[in-house]
Every structure is written in C-alpha cells, then in structure tokens.
Design a protein around this motif. Structure first.
Motif, PDB file in Angstrom:
ATOM      1  N   VAL A  75       0.861  -1.178   0.000  1.00 16.58           N
ATOM      2  CA  VAL A  75       0.000   0.000   0.000  1.00 16.58           C
ATOM      3  C   VAL A  75       0.902   1.233   0.000  1.00 16.58           C
ATOM      4  N   ALA A  76       0.687   2.110  -0.967  1.00 17.26           N
ATOM      5  CA  ALA A  76       1.502   3.331  -1.070  1.00 17.26           C
ATOM      6  C   ALA A  76       0.602   4.514  -1.359  1.00 17.26           C
ATOM      7  N   VAL A  77       0.874   5.630  -0.678  1.00 16.03           N
ATOM      8  CA  VAL A  77       0.165   6.885  -0.915  1.00 16.03           C
ATOM      9  C   VAL A  77       1.191   7.967  -1.213  1.00 16.03           C
ATOM     10  N   ALA A  78       1.061   8.605  -2.363  1.00 17.49           N
ATOM     11  CA  ALA A  78       1.941   9.715  -2.736  1.00 17.49           C
ATOM     12  C   ALA A  78       1.102  10.987  -2.795  1.00 17.49           C
ATOM     13  N   VAL A  79       1.536  12.016  -2.072  1.00 17.22           N
ATOM     14  CA  VAL A  79       0.811  13.287  -2.013  1.00 17.22           C
ATOM     15  C   VAL A  79       1.659  14.367  -2.675  1.00 17.22           C
ATOM     16  N   ALA A  80       1.091  15.015  -3.678  1.00 18.77           N
ATOM     17  CA  ALA A  80       1.774  16.107  -4.373  1.00 18.77           C
ATOM     18  C   ALA A  80       0.801  17.273  -4.475  1.00 18.77           C
ATOM     19  N   GLY A  81       0.954  18.253  -3.591  1.00 16.60           N
ATOM     20  CA  GLY A  81       0.022  19.374  -3.565  1.00 16.60           C
ATOM     21  C   GLY A  81      -1.376  18.906  -3.208  1.00 16.60           C
ATOM     22  N   ASP A  82      -2.340  19.151  -4.091  1.00 20.57           N
ATOM     23  CA  ASP A  82      -3.727  18.765  -3.834  1.00 20.57           C
ATOM     24  C   ASP A  82      -4.063  17.371  -4.345  1.00 20.57           C
ATOM     25  N   THR A  83      -3.093  16.701  -4.957  1.00 21.05           N
ATOM     26  CA  THR A  83      -3.355  15.417  -5.602  1.00 21.05           C
ATOM     27  C   THR A  83      -2.800  14.257  -4.790  1.00 21.05           C
ATOM     28  N   TRP A  84      -3.622  13.230  -4.624  1.00 19.72           N
ATOM     29  CA  TRP A  84      -3.230  11.996  -3.949  1.00 19.72           C
ATOM     30  C   TRP A  84      -3.238  10.861  -4.956  1.00 19.72           C
ATOM     31  N   ALA A  85      -2.209  10.035  -4.937  1.00 22.22           N
ATOM     32  CA  ALA A  85      -2.156   8.828  -5.749  1.00 22.22           C
ATOM     33  C   ALA A  85      -2.005   7.634  -4.810  1.00 22.22           C
ATOM     34  N   VAL A  86      -2.964   6.735  -4.862  1.00 27.00           N
ATOM     35  CA  VAL A  86      -3.013   5.598  -3.951  1.00 27.00           C
ATOM     36  C   VAL A  86      -2.873   4.308  -4.758  1.00 27.00           C
ATOM     37  N   GLU A  87      -1.964   3.438  -4.321  1.00 24.02           N
ATOM     38  CA  GLU A  87      -1.824   2.110  -4.901  1.00 24.02           C
ATOM     39  C   GLU A  87      -1.904   1.099  -3.765  1.00 24.02           C
ATOM     40  N   ALA A  88      -2.841   0.161  -3.882  1.00 24.67           N
ATOM     41  CA  ALA A  88      -3.033  -0.851  -2.835  1.00 24.67           C
ATOM     42  C   ALA A  88      -3.458  -2.147  -3.496  1.00 24.67           C
ATOM     43  N   GLY A  89      -2.502  -3.048  -3.690  1.00 29.75           N
ATOM     44  CA  GLY A  89      -2.826  -4.292  -4.369  1.00 29.75           C
ATOM     45  C   GLY A  89      -3.359  -4.011  -5.760  1.00 29.75           C
ATOM     46  N   ALA A  90      -4.580  -4.487  -6.025  1.00 28.43           N
ATOM     47  CA  ALA A  90      -5.197  -4.310  -7.349  1.00 28.43           C
ATOM     48  C   ALA A  90      -5.946  -2.994  -7.482  1.00 28.43           C
ATOM     49  N   LEU A  91      -5.855  -2.122  -6.465  1.00 29.98           N
ATOM     50  CA  LEU A  91      -6.558  -0.833  -6.489  1.00 29.98           C
ATOM     51  C   LEU A  91      -5.617   0.291  -6.888  1.00 29.98           C
ATOM     52  N   ARG A  92      -6.102   1.142  -7.781  1.00 30.27           N
ATOM     53  CA  ARG A  92      -5.423   2.393  -8.118  1.00 30.27           C
ATOM     54  C   ARG A  92      -6.439   3.513  -7.952  1.00 30.27           C
ATOM     55  N   LEU A  93      -6.092   4.500  -7.144  1.00 33.36           N
ATOM     56  CA  LEU A  93      -6.986   5.633  -6.879  1.00 33.36           C
ATOM     57  C   LEU A  93      -6.205   6.926  -7.005  1.00 33.36           C
ATOM     58  N   ARG A  94      -6.767   7.853  -7.725  1.00 30.69           N
ATOM     59  CA  ARG A  94      -6.178   9.197  -7.834  1.00 30.69           C
ATOM     60  C   ARG A  94      -7.275  10.199  -7.501  1.00 30.69           C
ATOM     61  N   LEU A  95      -7.004  11.080  -6.562  1.00 31.56           N
ATOM     62  CA  LEU A  95      -8.013  12.063  -6.167  1.00 31.56           C
ATOM     63  C   LEU A  95      -7.387  13.442  -6.033  1.00 31.56           C
ATOM     64  N   ARG A  96      -8.274  14.440  -6.123  1.00 34.02           N
ATOM     65  CA  ARG A  96      -7.828  15.830  -5.989  1.00 34.02           C
ATOM     66  C   ARG A  96      -8.690  16.523  -4.947  1.00 34.02           C
ATOM     67  N   ALA A  97      -8.032  17.180  -3.999  1.00 35.33           N
ATOM     68  CA  ALA A  97      -8.733  17.877  -2.921  1.00 35.33           C
ATOM     69  C   ALA A  97      -8.929  19.338  -3.267  1.00 35.33           C
ATOM     70  N   GLY A  98     -10.066  19.902  -2.851  1.00 32.35           N
ATOM     71  CA  GLY A  98     -10.344  21.317  -3.041  1.00 32.35           C
ATOM     72  C   GLY A  98      -9.855  22.144  -1.861  1.00 32.35           C
ATOM     73  N   ARG A  99     -10.260  23.391  -1.829  1.00 33.40           N
ATOM     74  CA  ARG A  99      -9.866  24.289  -0.747  1.00 33.40           C
ATOM     75  C   ARG A  99     -10.541  23.877   0.563  1.00 33.40           C
ATOM     76  N   PRO A 100      -9.913  24.169   1.706  1.00 33.18           N
ATOM     77  CA  PRO A 100     -10.555  23.857   2.982  1.00 33.18           C
ATOM     78  C   PRO A 100     -11.921  24.515   3.102  1.00 33.18           C
ATOM     79  N   THR A 101     -12.871  23.794   3.673  1.00 31.09           N
ATOM     80  CA  THR A 101     -14.191  24.358   3.917  1.00 31.09           C
ATOM     81  C   THR A 101     -14.134  25.305   5.118  1.00 31.09           C
ATOM     82  N   VAL A 102     -15.221  26.063   5.334  1.00 30.94           N
ATOM     83  CA  VAL A 102     -15.295  26.925   6.515  1.00 30.94           C
ATOM     84  C   VAL A 102     -15.162  26.084   7.777  1.00 30.94           C
ATOM     85  N   LEU A 103     -15.863  24.937   7.807  1.00 33.44           N
ATOM     86  CA  LEU A 103     -15.742  24.040   8.954  1.00 33.44           C
ATOM     87  C   LEU A 103     -14.311  23.550   9.093  1.00 33.44           C
ATOM     88  N   GLY A 104     -13.663  23.259   7.969  1.00 37.38           N
ATOM     89  CA  GLY A 104     -12.278  22.811   8.023  1.00 37.38           C
ATOM     90  C   GLY A 104     -11.346  23.851   8.615  1.00 37.38           C
TER      91      GLY A 104
END
Length: 206
Positions: A75-104
């Motif tokens: 299982v590996a997670v690489a974070v570059a700025g707002d982008t996350w790249a996740v590799e876990a066995g047969a799973l590949r996930l790439r996501l992008r985070a937005g700006r923090p919310t007011v609650l955040g």
C-alpha cells in the motif's frame, strides 16, 4: 481502569463511486506502527475488504473494525500538492482535494491537546451526527477497545478516478449508503479529513 491509548495522526479520505464501490483511505505518517497507509473497500453487495501493508497492521485494524476479507498487499500513498495517488494491491486511486471548507478552517484552529481528548470527541459527537449523517466521533471499537476521532481539518474531494482489478469504478460520488466498517462512517460528501484517531485498549480488569 483506563487502558493503553494508541494515537494515529494523519488523514482519512472517503470517496464513493458511481459503481457503488466506496473507498476509505487512511494515511498515517505518525502512528504506533510507524508511517503506513491502509484502504477499506466496501462493495455494492456490502462485502467489506481491508487492504493492509503487513500482517501486524492487518491484525490490529481487523480487531478494531469489521471486515469480511483481509488482504495483505503493498500500500503506497503519494501526495503532491492537492493530488493523492493511492496504490493498494489491485486498487489504483487518484483524487484531488479542493480548498478547505469553513468548517475545516474552524477545525484547524482547535488546539492539539483538545483534539486528543475523549471529552472533546464526546462534545463533538452530536453536532457531527447532525451536520454529517452517519459520522460519529466516539464509540466502541471491537470487543475490548473504544475509539475517538479529533478532526483537525476538512477539504472536499473534487475529483477522483479509481480502478480495481483492472475495472474502472466510474465517476466520483457520495458515500451512500454509509460505509459499515465501524461505529461510524466517513462523511457522505467525498472528503479529506485531517484527523487524530485514538484507540484505547481495555485496561486490566475490564
């Protein structure tokens, strides 16, 4: 009597997909096990799968949450700025985070000692359930432990692409229905939560 308390400091990313597969990624730079990441997968039929990087972590997480199947895989997670790249066995996930919310932004101002407190988690539990149905901040975790979450930031996930076993999981969607790994779900809206998680093991005589 209070038992040993184990703290995990990092991020939880929760996303749904149009295929019905829901994913919860834990990325823990600081933990009693050292730095590690894991992934919880819930399929449309309700099957819950843990992807963990080694047997020790797999055993601990499986004793804290509920799964139908556990896989020990890289299982590996690489974070570059707002982008996350996740590799876990047969799973590949790439996501992008937005700006923090007011609650955040408000959560990021909470002092760290308060975030770690079970009293703070108890005070936040009702508002969390009202604002984000399915979310809990304090509860029982397995037969011999309890757990609480102290959120320290919140960002929306605004884009995601996921492939599992070579099959695309479709477009980004909510975690609906809520995931059922433990006493509470990640937020319904795809989110990246900065969090300190505490697991308290049962003390002597409990």
């Amino acid at each position: 009597m209070t038992g040993e308390r184990l703290r995990f400091d990092g991020w939880i990313a929760g996303v749904g997909t149009s295929s019905g597969v829901r994913l919860v990624v834990g990325h823990w730079p600081r933990s009693p096990f050292g730095a590690f990441s894991d992934v919880m997968v819930e399929h449309p039929d309700g099957e819950r799968v843990l992807l963990a990087p080694d047997r020790r972590i797999a055993d601990f997480v499986a004793a804290t949450y509920r799964f139908d199947r556990v896989e020990v895989v890289p299982v590996a997670v690489a974070v570059a700025g707002d982008t996350w790249a996740v590799e876990a066995g047969a799973l590949r996930l790439r996501l992008r985070a937005g700006r923090p919310t007011v609650l955040g932004l408000l959560l990021s101002a909470v002092p760290a000692p308060l975030v770690r407190s079970p009293l703070w988690a108890a005070l936040c539990d009702v508002p969390a359930r009202l604002l984000m149905p399915g979310v809990r901040t304090l509860g029982r975790a397995g037969p011999d432990r309890r757990e609480w979450y102290g959120a320290r930031g919140l960002r929306p996930v605004v884009a995601a692409e996921a492939v599992l076993d070579g099959v695309g999981l479709g477009r980004l969607g909510p975690l609906d229905p809520p995931v059922a790994f433990g006493f509470g779900s990640a937020p319904r809206t795809p989110s990246l939560v900065r969090v300190t998680t505490t697991v308290e093991l049962a003390g002597p005589g409990r």
